[in-house]
Design a protein around this motif. Structure first.
Motif, short mmCIF file in Angstrom:
data_model
loop_
_atom_site.label_atom_id
_atom_site.label_comp_id
_atom_site.label_asym_id
_atom_site.label_seq_id
_atom_site.Cartn_x
_atom_site.Cartn_y
_atom_site.Cartn_z
N TYR A 69 -8.72 6.38 7.27
CA TYR A 69 -9.12 7.17 8.43
C TYR A 69 -8.29 8.46 8.43
O TYR A 69 -7.24 8.54 9.08
N PRO A 70 -8.74 9.49 7.71
CA PRO A 70 -7.93 10.69 7.55
C PRO A 70 -7.69 11.48 8.83
O PRO A 70 -6.73 12.23 8.93
N ASP A 71 -8.53 11.30 9.85
CA ASP A 71 -8.39 12.06 11.09
C ASP A 71 -7.51 11.36 12.12
O ASP A 71 -7.32 11.88 13.22
N VAL A 72 -6.98 10.19 11.81
CA VAL A 72 -6.18 9.42 12.76
C VAL A 72 -4.69 9.70 12.50
O VAL A 72 -4.22 9.57 11.39
N GLU A 73 -3.99 10.10 13.55
CA GLU A 73 -2.53 10.25 13.48
C GLU A 73 -1.94 8.99 14.09
O GLU A 73 -2.20 8.67 15.25
N ALA A 74 -1.16 8.26 13.31
CA ALA A 74 -0.64 6.98 13.78
C ALA A 74 0.88 6.98 13.80
O ALA A 74 1.52 7.61 12.97
N GLU A 75 1.42 6.26 14.77
CA GLU A 75 2.84 5.98 14.82
C GLU A 75 2.99 4.49 15.03
O GLU A 75 2.27 3.90 15.83
N MET A 76 3.92 3.92 14.33
CA MET A 76 4.12 2.48 14.43
C MET A 76 5.37 2.22 15.27
O MET A 76 6.29 3.03 15.29
N GLU A 77 5.38 1.08 15.95
CA GLU A 77 6.49 0.73 16.82
C GLU A 77 7.71 0.23 16.06
O GLU A 77 8.82 0.26 16.58
N ARG A 78 7.50 -0.23 14.87
CA ARG A 78 8.63 -0.75 14.09
C ARG A 78 8.62 -0.11 12.70
O ARG A 78 7.66 0.52 12.30
N MET A 79 9.74 -0.29 12.00
CA MET A 79 9.83 0.23 10.64
C MET A 79 8.86 -0.52 9.72
O MET A 79 8.54 -1.69 9.98
N GLU A 80 8.44 0.14 8.70
CA GLU A 80 7.54 -0.47 7.73
C GLU A 80 8.21 -1.63 7.01
O GLU A 80 9.43 -1.72 6.98
N ASP A 81 7.39 -2.50 6.43
CA ASP A 81 7.91 -3.62 5.64
C ASP A 81 8.21 -3.19 4.21
O ASP A 81 9.15 -3.69 3.59
N PHE A 82 7.41 -2.26 3.68
CA PHE A 82 7.59 -1.77 2.32
C PHE A 82 7.27 -0.28 2.27
O PHE A 82 6.39 0.19 2.99
N GLN A 83 7.99 0.42 1.39
CA GLN A 83 7.65 1.79 1.02
C GLN A 83 7.26 1.75 -0.45
O GLN A 83 7.97 1.16 -1.26
#
Length: 140
Positions: A69-83
């Motif tokens: 979804y290229p038009d969605v700006e997302a922020e997550m509440e927690r740190m990612e599990d993997f980079q």
């Protein structure tokens, strides 16, 4: 007037001929390596590299299933599990192209992915795809 037109055409052709031929898009068959960082409590804990062709093939297939979804700006509440850093080799005489991904595994078995590539930006995997990528990333 004809000379000006001829010069403009020659300069344009020269500039087109000198442009970089490497694409900015990810071409999954060109995936050559994946660097994986596991994240625990906001800190990079473990790093490993995936170069095994069988695992790379699985990653190619899984990333081909991601719904972007290229038009969605997302922020997550927690740190990612993997980079993940995906390395794409387009030409052995040119540097590899790098693309960064952050992956979260959700309680419902799906996963959320944020990409640094503008044409992808935000995506997700269903339970099957998330389970497969989790298995690959959890095993060194």
């Amino acid at each position: 007037m004809e000379k000006k037109f001829l010069w403009i055409i020659l300069v344009t052709l020269f500039l087109i001929g000198c442009t970089d031929q490497v694409s900015d898009k990810q071409d999954l068959p060109m995936l050559s390596r994946v660097d994986v960082f596991s994240i625990v409590e906001g800190t990079k804990m473990e790093e490993f590299i995936i170069m095994d062709e069988k695992q790379l093939s699985s990653i190619r297939e899984i990333f081909g299933q991601v719904q972007w979804y290229p038009d969605v700006e997302a922020e997550m509440e927690r740190m990612e599990d993997f980079q993940l850093t995906l390395f794409y080799t387009y030409d052995e005489n040119m540097p590899e192209r790098l693309f960064e991904y952050k992956i979260w595994f959700n309680e419902d078995g799906t996963s959320t992915i944020i990409s640094d590539a503008a044409r992808e930006n935000f995506g997700g995997l269903d339970k099957d795809g998330a389970g497969e990528i989790k298995l690959i990333l959890s095993v060194d």
